[in-house]
Design a protein around this motif. Structure first.
Motif, PDB file in Angstrom:
ATOM      1  N   TYR A   1       0.817  -1.220   0.000  1.00 53.57           N
ATOM      2  CA  TYR A   1       0.000   0.000   0.000  1.00 53.57           C
ATOM      3  C   TYR A   1       0.854   1.276   0.000  1.00 53.57           C
TER       4      TYR A   1
ATOM      5  N   LEU B   1       0.770   4.152  -2.659  1.00 53.11           N
ATOM      6  CA  LEU B   1      -0.556   4.776  -2.748  1.00 53.11           C
ATOM      7  C   LEU B   1      -0.820   5.637  -1.518  1.00 53.11           C
TER       8      LEU B   1
ATOM      9  N   GLN C   1      -3.950   8.296  -1.066  1.00 56.06           N
ATOM     10  CA  GLN C   1      -5.161   7.539  -1.362  1.00 56.06           C
ATOM     11  C   GLN C   1      -5.534   6.679  -0.164  1.00 56.06           C
TER      12      GLN C   1
ATOM     13  N   ARG D   1      -7.052  -3.045  -5.740  1.00 60.53           N
ATOM     14  CA  ARG D   1      -5.801  -2.945  -6.504  1.00 60.53           C
ATOM     15  C   ARG D   1      -4.662  -3.631  -5.770  1.00 60.53           C
TER      16      ARG D   1
ATOM     17  N   VAL E   1      -8.462   1.557  -2.395  1.00 60.68           N
ATOM     18  CA  VAL E   1      -7.502   0.858  -3.254  1.00 60.68           C
ATOM     19  C   VAL E   1      -7.297  -0.603  -2.857  1.00 60.68           C
TER      20      VAL E   1
END
Ligand SMILES: Nc1ncnc2c1ncn2[C@@H]1O[C@H](COP(=O)(O)OP(=O)(O)OP(=O)(O)O)[C@@H](O)[C@H]1O
Ligand SMILES: [Mg+2]
Lengths: 253, 274
Positions: free
Chosen positions: A94, A97, A102, A110, A107
């Motif tokens: 993560y 991001l 974000q 993703r 997310v």
């Protein structure tokens, strides 16, 4: 001639301790290329990637990005995994991001997709110390894949992996590359891997680090397993090996 | 299967039991030899009281000694917490630029190397209206340096490649501090905490000795001092024992905290299985 993404014009890199890592390196990267860098240890492959990533500046020559701020949109897989030991797999993947602000909720899918790509399902909550060397490397790859980079820099990403996983990740990487129109700069010690993946292989030599050969691999994509056993494949491998041994010969005499 | 699991479980339990039992046994042997020595040599209690007498005195004087211990605990705690907060903030400040660190670090060192016994009287005079504050300041001076130096080191030793990664992904200074440098510094910070906890107690005790204040707000060190003046050696030993137990409790508490916080990732808190 299309507009290149990035050009190196007679780039030199001398480290502060006097090591000449690169001397007079010329390189033109077209958008969408898959370029492999091969060469003996210490020939400056990692240095090229670091310069592209903006980590350090060249001591001579000109490095130019063409088009709007490409430099922010790159992902880097380092030679060692460089994971945060205090964070589990999901948190590590993560990271890029998170730094872009974000929220995790938006997310999650993703992240899961990236973890699935590198075949680490079930390890989401593991900490790096609980993973093997190859698994850590795969987390590092997932962390690069989770962003949508325009240019992907990979420094021997599959060096620590077994042959099976390596060839599976090779074809996964090719699929992603074809689908997402990335530009990839890929460092490897494995000539077969370089030929299988690349649109172009750049052979480098050490002392000082320089480019000695530039070999376009003119085979169509998608590349199948039969490509690996074709005579065309062998031809390219031999050509690269010849380029490599030629430099070594010069070094000896 | 079930049997196997329970065996593994028993093994682990007995292992942690040993962790406590082994040092306790050593302590017991020590106390018994101390008792035997006192009995055999007929040492008078004003030179060296036996353990039985010390415990008896401890029970008798508890009403006097325990409130004093609480005062020392208060001084230690306030000084320690102030040291933690100020040490952390100063370390973060130092880590912002090499120049800040170079300019101010020598003064932190000077504060550390100045003997507390020498400056305690001065501080007590300056803060004569508030002895409690004066004692806290003395203990703080001793306690805060390990936190500053350890945390500064930790903040500066974040993994090189991770720093590069943060730079590539365009992390701000603040993000790098929160998500990379502070977590990297945590093990160092906790190491500093353990040293600093013990030092805060030592600082408090030394300062109380120098201050030599009595009254209702007198700490445990004052009791030690008074007992030795009055040649009440068993009472002195009792107060000493309380201080020691307090020091050990602080250390154990901070060690447990440290292991808890680092249990997933840091070598110091992980059982090696290879
Ligand atoms: N930070 C540094 N300071 C000084 N010299 C360095 C530094 N990084 C690399 N070098 C030197 O620069 C040269 C090129 O290093 P680089 O890491 O680019 O090699 P490489 O081709 O990636 O090698 P390998 O295949 O072993 O990873 C080496 O001689 C190395 O000693
Ligand atoms: Mg390298």
């Amino acid at each position: 001639m299309p507009v290149p993404l990035l050009t190196f014009k007679v780039i030199d890199k001398v480290y502060q301790n006097g090591t000449v890592a690169l001397q007079g390196v010329n390189l033109i990267v077209q958008p969408g290329e898959f370029i492999s860098l091969v060469g003996p240890s210490g020939c400056g492959k990692s240095t090229v990637l670091r310069l592209v990533a903006g980590l350090g500046t060249p001591t001579g020559g000109l490095m130019n990005w063409h088009g709007p701020n490409n430099q922010r949109n790159l992902a880097f897989v380092f030679q060692d995994p460089a994971l945060m030991p205090w964070a589990n797999v999901v948190e590590n993947v993560y990271l890029p991001l998170k730094l872009k602000g974000q929220p995790l909720r938006s997310v999650r899918e993703r992240i899961q997709a990236a973890i699935n790509t590198v075949d680490l399902c079930g390890c989401e909550k593991s900490y790096p110390r609980q993973l093997s060397g190859g698994m850590k490397m795969r987390v590092s790859i997932a962390r690069a894949l989770v962003t949508t980079p325009q240019i992907l820099l990979m420094d021997e990403p599959f060096g620590a992996l077994d042959e099976m996983t390596r060839s599976r990740l090779n074809s996964d990487l090719l699929h992603l590359w074809e689908k997402k129109h990335w530009t990839v700069l890929f460092v490897t010690h494995n000539i077969y891997e370089a030929v299988y993946l690349s649109t172009r292989v750049i052979v480098m030599a050490a002392h000082p680090g320089r480019v000695v050969a530039n070999i376009p691999i003119e085979a169509a994509y998608p590349r199948t397993d039969s490509f690996r056993t074709s005579s065309q494949f062998n031809y390219y491998c031999r050509e690269i090996m010849a380029a490599l041994s030629e430099v070594e010969g010069v070094g000896v005499s | 299967m079930g049997k196997q699991v329970s065996q593994v479980f028993d093994k682990r339990n007995s292992k942690t039991a040993w962790n406590w039992l082994a040092p306790a046994l050593v302590g017991l042997v020590g106390v018994i030899s101390w008792d035997i020595f006192v009995r055999l040599t007929n040492t008078p209690p004003y030179l060296l009281p036996g353990p039985g007498l010390v415990i008896k005195t401890l029970v008798e004087e508890w009403g006097d000694l325990f409130p004093s211990l609480l005062v020392t605990v208060q001084i230690t705690l306030v000084a320690f917490l102030t040291a933690v907060v100020s040490g952390l903030l100063i370390a973060i400040l130092f880590a912002q630029s090499k120049w800040v660190e170079r300019s101010f670090f020598p003064y932190a060192v000077i504060l550390q190397t100045t003997p507390i016994v020498a400056i305690a009287p001065l501080i007590i005079i300056w803060l004569q209206n508030n002895t409690f504050m004066a004692l806290v300041v003395c203990a703080w001076i001793v306690a805060f340096f390990p936190i500053v130096s350890n945390t500064t080191l930790g903040l500066n030793s974040a993994d090189h490649n991770l720093q590069n990664l943060f730079e590539i992904y365009g992390a701000s200074r603040w993000q790098t501090l929160i998500h990379l440098r502070l977590p990297s510094a945590l093990p160092y910070f906790l190491g500093g905490l353990r040293i600093s906890g013990g030092l805060a107690l030592i600082g408090a005790v030394v300062a109380e000795f120098v201050a030599g204040t009595g009254g209702t707000r007198s700490g445990i060190a004052y009791q030690i001092l008074i007992s030795s003046f009055n040649l009440e050696i068993p009472r002195m030993f009792a107060a000493l024992a309380m201080t020691t137990v307090l020091g050990v409790a602080i250390f154990v508490g901070l060690t447990v905290l440290s292991d808890r916080l680092l249990q997933h990732w840091h070598e110091s808190a992980i059982k090696r299985e290879n």
